[in-house]
Design a protein around this motif. Structure first.
Motif, PDB file in Angstrom:
ATOM      1  N   ARG A   1       0.710  -1.234   0.048  1.00 37.37           N
ATOM      2  CA  ARG A   1      -0.083   0.055  -0.074  1.00 37.37           C
ATOM      3  C   ARG A   1       0.867   1.274  -0.046  1.00 37.37           C
ATOM      4  O   ARG A   1       0.450   2.167  -0.771  1.00 37.37           O
ATOM      5  N   LYS A   2       1.830   1.191   0.879  1.00 37.88           N
ATOM      6  CA  LYS A   2       2.730   2.598   0.979  1.00 37.88           C
ATOM      7  C   LYS A   2       3.587   2.501  -0.401  1.00 37.88           C
ATOM      8  O   LYS A   2       3.661   3.872  -1.195  1.00 37.88           O
ATOM      9  N   ALA A   3       3.934   1.461  -0.918  1.00 35.92           N
ATOM     10  CA  ALA A   3       4.565   1.608  -2.237  1.00 35.92           C
ATOM     11  C   ALA A   3       3.741   2.276  -3.360  1.00 35.92           C
ATOM     12  O   ALA A   3       4.013   2.963  -4.356  1.00 35.92           O
ATOM     13  N   PHE A   4       2.347   1.522  -3.407  1.00 35.42           N
ATOM     14  CA  PHE A   4       1.513   2.148  -4.526  1.00 35.42           C
ATOM     15  C   PHE A   4       1.165   3.692  -4.181  1.00 35.42           C
ATOM     16  O   PHE A   4       1.054   4.319  -5.311  1.00 35.42           O
TER      17      PHE A   4
ATOM     18  N   ALA B   1       1.404   9.171  -6.461  1.00 35.28           N
ATOM     19  CA  ALA B   1       1.655  10.327  -6.270  1.00 35.28           C
ATOM     20  C   ALA B   1       2.590  10.784  -7.416  1.00 35.28           C
ATOM     21  O   ALA B   1       2.482  12.038  -7.664  1.00 35.28           O
ATOM     22  N   ASN B   2       3.844  10.008  -7.782  1.00 38.46           N
ATOM     23  CA  ASN B   2       4.631  10.218  -8.529  1.00 38.46           C
ATOM     24  C   ASN B   2       3.952  10.385  -9.776  1.00 38.46           C
ATOM     25  O   ASN B   2       4.316  11.249 -10.754  1.00 38.46           O
ATOM     26  N   ALA B   3       3.086   9.387 -10.044  1.00 38.64           N
ATOM     27  CA  ALA B   3       2.363   9.597 -11.553  1.00 38.64           C
ATOM     28  C   ALA B   3       1.639  10.571 -11.854  1.00 38.64           C
ATOM     29  O   ALA B   3       1.193  11.326 -12.777  1.00 38.64           O
ATOM     30  N   CYS B   4       1.083  11.051 -10.774  1.00 35.70           N
ATOM     31  CA  CYS B   4       0.159  12.303 -10.652  1.00 35.70           C
ATOM     32  C   CYS B   4       0.869  13.659 -10.686  1.00 35.70           C
ATOM     33  O   CYS B   4       0.424  14.238 -11.613  1.00 35.70           O
TER      34      CYS B   4
ATOM     35  N   SER C   1      10.517   6.096  -5.599  1.00 31.16           N
ATOM     36  CA  SER C   1       9.733   5.658  -6.791  1.00 31.16           C
ATOM     37  C   SER C   1      10.627   6.784  -7.700  1.00 31.16           C
ATOM     38  O   SER C   1      11.094   7.779  -7.661  1.00 31.16           O
ATOM     39  N   GLN C   2      10.227   6.065  -9.031  1.00 26.04           N
ATOM     40  CA  GLN C   2      11.063   6.577 -10.272  1.00 26.04           C
ATOM     41  C   GLN C   2      10.141   6.315 -11.458  1.00 26.04           C
ATOM     42  O   GLN C   2       9.770   5.342 -11.711  1.00 26.04           O
TER      43      GLN C   2
END
Length: 369
Positions: free
Chosen positions: A259-262, A267-270, A301-302
């Motif tokens: 959940r935390k990774a998703f 947020a990054n994709a947003c 994340s990247q």
């Protein structure tokens, strides 16, 4: 293989207000117990997000718990307690059918074991949602569970699986093919082998497209129009691993990590896409090492690949012992998101970023095949 699917259903406030408790006792609770309204409201507050849809990160937590439950069901013995432990080893793939999961329809989880080895088993799970007097597909997921000895220090043997009839034979055979596919993908990982000829050509073309031809130098790079350097797409977070998130083995619950990774990837994709993204697929989440209570969890994340309106995000999870200061990789997560509009092209600059780009491209193509 099994007389029927294992399942559970989450209720929602709207359906409770519309239907009577007498019908709910049969439809929502197989045991015949009526749900508590306050409990259901509390559950909804925890699972429905700001956009008035089910939080996908919470569904990941439930899938992990449900997969373990199915594993224990298969490994059940005559004793009062299981002599082995079941843990999630790999999230092979999760494919979503719906872009958003409505908050006004019950969700039904079904699943069963589809293939068994000596100490591992493949578990297929499906989520459907009640709408227009029927249950409609939401997603299907494939997890790999492993059996451990009671001390969780070594592998344990589990019950075999006996298919009955042509349909179950086909399901079992597909499970075996999935295992073969996973083994092959591991062998051709970019961490082990060089890119193939087509991939090398792709990277060289990207390199040429970013060269400043006005200067005779391999170091002078220019960012193409409507693009972004991969190095600028990083987004990180830190979690303190409190005991409230522990599992029965006194480690951090794997569903919590997913959940935390998703949520970080979302947020990054947003930010990258400039709109609220929607999950398309999750694949190849390998649980390499358990996360200890009290440790610090670094999530990085990247954006590693983009195509049209799709964004591929990779999340690296690293645990640090606050006493010894030792760092250990625990998980690698791969998420595919869709955006409302076409997104910028992510561009690698270094060789390492080029490998991330190719790896992201492989994962994206696998989800679209």
């Amino acid at each position: 293989m099994y007389p029927g699917h294992r399942y559970r259903i989450f209720a929602n406030v709207s359906s409770i207000l519309v239907r009577s408790f007498s019908s709910l006792s049969g439809n929502l609770n197989p045991g015949g117990c009526s749900p508590d309204l306050a409990e259901v409201r509390t559950k909804l507050e925890q699972t429905v997000g700001a956009s008035n849809t089910w939080r996908f990160g919470k569904i990941l937590e439930d899938l992990d718990s449900f997969g373990v439950l199915i594993g224990y069901t298969h490994a059940k013995t005559d004793g009062p307690r299981s002599p082995i432990s079941i843990v999630t080893a790999l999230v092979d793939e999760i494919d979503l059918v719906k872009r958003a999961i409505r908050p006004d329809g019950d969700l039904k989880f079904t699943g069963n074991v589809t293939w068994v080895g000596k100490s591992s088993m493949e578990v297929k799970m499906f989520i459907t949602q009640y709408h227009d007097n029927t249950y409609n597909p939401v997603l299907d997921a494939t997890f790999v569970m492993v059996a451990r000895d009671p001390a969780n220090k070594g592998a344990a043997l589990i019950n075999s699986l006996k298919p009955e009839g042509p349909e179950e034979e086909n399901v079992f055979q597909q499970g075996h093919l999935n295992k073969t596919r996973r083994t092959k993908l591991k062998e051709i990982s970019l961490l082990r082998t060089a890119p193939n000829e087509e991939e090398r050509q792709i990277i060289h073309e990207i390199f040429l497209e970013t060269l400043d031809m006005g200067k005779v130098s391999f170091h002078s790079r220019i960012l193409p129009e409507n693009s972004m350097w991969m190095a600028e797409t990083e987004l990180k977070s830190l979690e303190i691993c409190h005991p409230q998130e522990r599992n029965i083995f006194n480690k951090i619950f794997g569903g919590f990590l997913m959940r935390k990774a998703f949520e970080l990837a979302w947020a990054n994709a947003c930010i990258y896409g400039g709109s609220r993204p929607y999950p398309v697929a999750v694949d190849d989440i390998l649980f390499q090492k358990p996360v200890e209570i009290g440790s610090l969890l670094y999530l990085s994340s990247q954006v590693c690949y983009t195509e049209s309106n799709y964004i591929q995000v990779r999340v690296h999870s690293e645990m640090m012992d606050p006493v010894t200061q030792q760092h250990s990789t625990t998980n690698i997560f791969h998420f595919t998101f869709g955006s409302e509009n076409e997104v910028k092209q992510v561009v690698p600059k270094t060789y390492g970023e080029s490998m991330l780009y190719l790896d992201g491209k492989r994962h994206f193509k696998a989800t679209k095949s």
